[in-house]
Design a protein around this motif. Structure first.
Motif, short mmCIF file in Angstrom:
data_model
loop_
_atom_site.label_atom_id
_atom_site.label_comp_id
_atom_site.label_asym_id
_atom_site.label_seq_id
_atom_site.Cartn_x
_atom_site.Cartn_y
_atom_site.Cartn_z
N ILE A 108 -7.13 2.44 -0.19
CA ILE A 108 -6.45 3.76 0.04
C ILE A 108 -4.97 3.83 -0.17
O ILE A 108 -4.24 4.56 -0.57
CB ILE A 108 -6.93 4.25 1.28
N TRP A 109 -4.37 2.52 0.32
CA TRP A 109 -2.92 2.37 0.37
C TRP A 109 -2.29 1.81 -0.98
O TRP A 109 -1.11 1.90 -1.18
CB TRP A 109 -2.60 1.20 1.25
N THR A 110 -3.00 1.42 -1.79
CA THR A 110 -2.44 0.73 -3.11
C THR A 110 -2.89 1.35 -4.57
O THR A 110 -2.18 1.41 -5.53
CB THR A 110 -2.96 -0.67 -3.16
N GLY A 111 -3.97 2.17 -4.47
CA GLY A 111 -4.52 2.59 -5.58
C GLY A 111 -5.13 1.70 -6.56
O GLY A 111 -5.71 2.18 -7.55
N ARG A 112 -5.31 0.37 -6.05
CA ARG A 112 -5.93 -0.44 -6.81
C ARG A 112 -7.61 -0.51 -6.28
O ARG A 112 -7.72 -1.07 -5.61
CB ARG A 112 -5.35 -1.73 -6.59
N GLY A 113 -8.24 0.11 -7.13
CA GLY A 113 -9.56 0.32 -6.78
C GLY A 113 -9.85 1.77 -5.98
O GLY A 113 -8.96 2.31 -5.26
N GLU A 114 -11.27 1.91 -5.82
CA GLU A 114 -11.57 2.97 -5.09
C GLU A 114 -11.43 3.15 -3.58
O GLU A 114 -11.96 2.02 -2.99
CB GLU A 114 -13.06 3.50 -5.31
N PRO A 115 -10.71 3.91 -2.78
CA PRO A 115 -10.62 3.88 -1.54
C PRO A 115 -11.92 4.05 -0.83
O PRO A 115 -13.11 4.64 -1.23
CB PRO A 115 -9.95 5.09 -0.90
N THR A 129 0.46 9.03 1.54
CA THR A 129 -0.92 8.65 2.03
C THR A 129 -0.91 8.60 3.49
O THR A 129 -2.03 9.19 4.12
CB THR A 129 -1.10 7.34 1.28
N LEU A 130 0.08 7.93 4.03
CA LEU A 130 0.15 8.01 5.62
C LEU A 130 0.14 9.65 6.34
O LEU A 130 -0.51 9.67 6.98
CB LEU A 130 1.48 7.35 6.01
N ASP A 131 1.10 10.43 5.56
CA ASP A 131 0.87 11.83 5.96
C ASP A 131 -0.53 12.24 5.89
O ASP A 131 -0.84 13.21 6.92
CB ASP A 131 1.92 12.54 4.92
#
Length: 343
Positions: free
Chosen positions: A57-64, A105-107
């Motif tokens: 979720i933090w990186t956009g690398r792969g599906e959260p 994303t944190l928001d």
């Protein structure tokens, strides 16, 4: 139901936008914030779970793996708190400014948790980086808390800051000098928000006496982590090669007495210093036999509750799991050990 949730989310985002643009007045309580006593905060935290530290979720690398709907599952499952594990250093530029997409994303994470009435602990989790290079760590931690404290200065009191997860190794002799610096940065914009601080040696229960806190700051919650006996809780874990043996049992009268003695020592410290306690992490790696994992998890949870502590289990997903994300269901034996009402 959905209209109400969307309304709450919109209100939270408006508050976040306002707090991000509002000038900071030192030692002025933010207009949108209502202080809460540290003991009352711990009582409201109740039962919790660690989330999304290692999620794409933090990186956009792969599906959260974690989805916003999981906050409702956590709340309906009987938990009151999420401890959000933040590996922020890798999302900073050369001037230690946090990436805008990461902050967005944190928001969304904070807003999603608040919409379900959960307490949100923002836990700076770069403990390994700090232990490996204290000199490089210090300005990053100061920059992180300068930005995060200002961004969430008007967030409700159910957003709680944790200065650093598990200070250890090279950071141990410096922690009592560093955490007051971090706290001072937070206090510039959040003079009465509750802040979580723990002892050295990976927040070890046996090092509480070495933690020095500012006596006049009563908006502090002290955290400890519990993975004892370590040979049992980490048996077969690949990141602890010193514990290759498996098949280790737990639950004898001597085992339970040792747990009680450890927690009694923490509670005595808590009473002596008038500081409430959060058991921020505990769990058993899945190479231990399930019956002993369940027994230990139930015993630790109930022992913490009996002493009036809040707790956050390690963790929702990844390892030590309480929720099977792939199967979209609770890991029933561990879940019921944590939440006995679900049995």
């Amino acid at each position: 139901m959905m209209k109400r949730a969307h309304g709450v989310l919109a209100a939270v985002f408006l508050a976040l936008a306002a707090c991000a643009s509002t000038p900071s007045d030192q030692q002025t309580v933010p207009a949108g914030f209502v202080p809460i006593d540290a003991d009352d905060q711990v009582a409201a935290m109740g039962r919790g779970v660690n989330i999304i530290g290692y999620d794409p979720i933090w990186t956009g690398r792969g599906e959260p793996r974690f989805e916003m709907r999981h906050f409702e599952i956590i709340k309906d499952g009987g938990f009151q708190t999420v401890r959000v594990n933040l590996h922020a250093f890798e999302h900073m530029d050369s001037q230690n400014r946090l990436d805008a997409d990461w902050l967005a994303t944190l928001d969304r994470v904070v807003a999603g948790a608040l919409a379900q009435g959960l307490t949100v602990i923002l836990d700076e989790h770069d403990f390994n980086a700090c232990a490996e290079d204290v000199v490089a760590c210090r300005p990053k931690l100061l920059a992180f808390w300068s930005q995060i404290a200002e961004r969430y200065r008007d967030a409700p009191n159910t957003v709680v800051f944790e200065l650093l997860n598990e200070p250890n190794r090279a950071l141990d002799p410096l922690w009592n000098d560093l955490h007051p610096e971090l706290l001072a940065v937070v206090r510039q914009s959040n003079p009465t928000r509750n802040v979580i601080i723990g002892p050295i040696f990976w927040n070890n229960v046996n090092y509480l006496d070495q933690l020095v806190l500012p006596e006049d700051d009563r908006h502090l919650i002290v955290t400890v982590h519990y993975y004892l006996p370590f040979a049992f809780t980490h048996q077969g874990a690949p990141w602890t090669p010193e514990n290759p043996e498996t098949g280790i049992a737990w639950g004898s009268p001597a085992d339970r007495a040792a747990l009680a003695a450890d927690f009694d020592k923490v509670e005595a410290w808590s009473q002596r210093h008038d500081r409430p306690i959060l058991l921020g992490e505990f769990g058993v790696y899945d190479k231990a036999e399930l019956q002993y994992r369940v027994a230990w998890t139930d015993a630790v949870s109930r022992a913490a509750e009996a002493r009036g502590w809040a707790w956050t289990y390690w963790q929702f997903d990844s390892d030590f799991v309480v929720y099977d994300v792939d199967g979209d269901r609770w890991n029933t034996p561990i879940y019921q050990a944590l939440i006995p009402e679900a049995r």
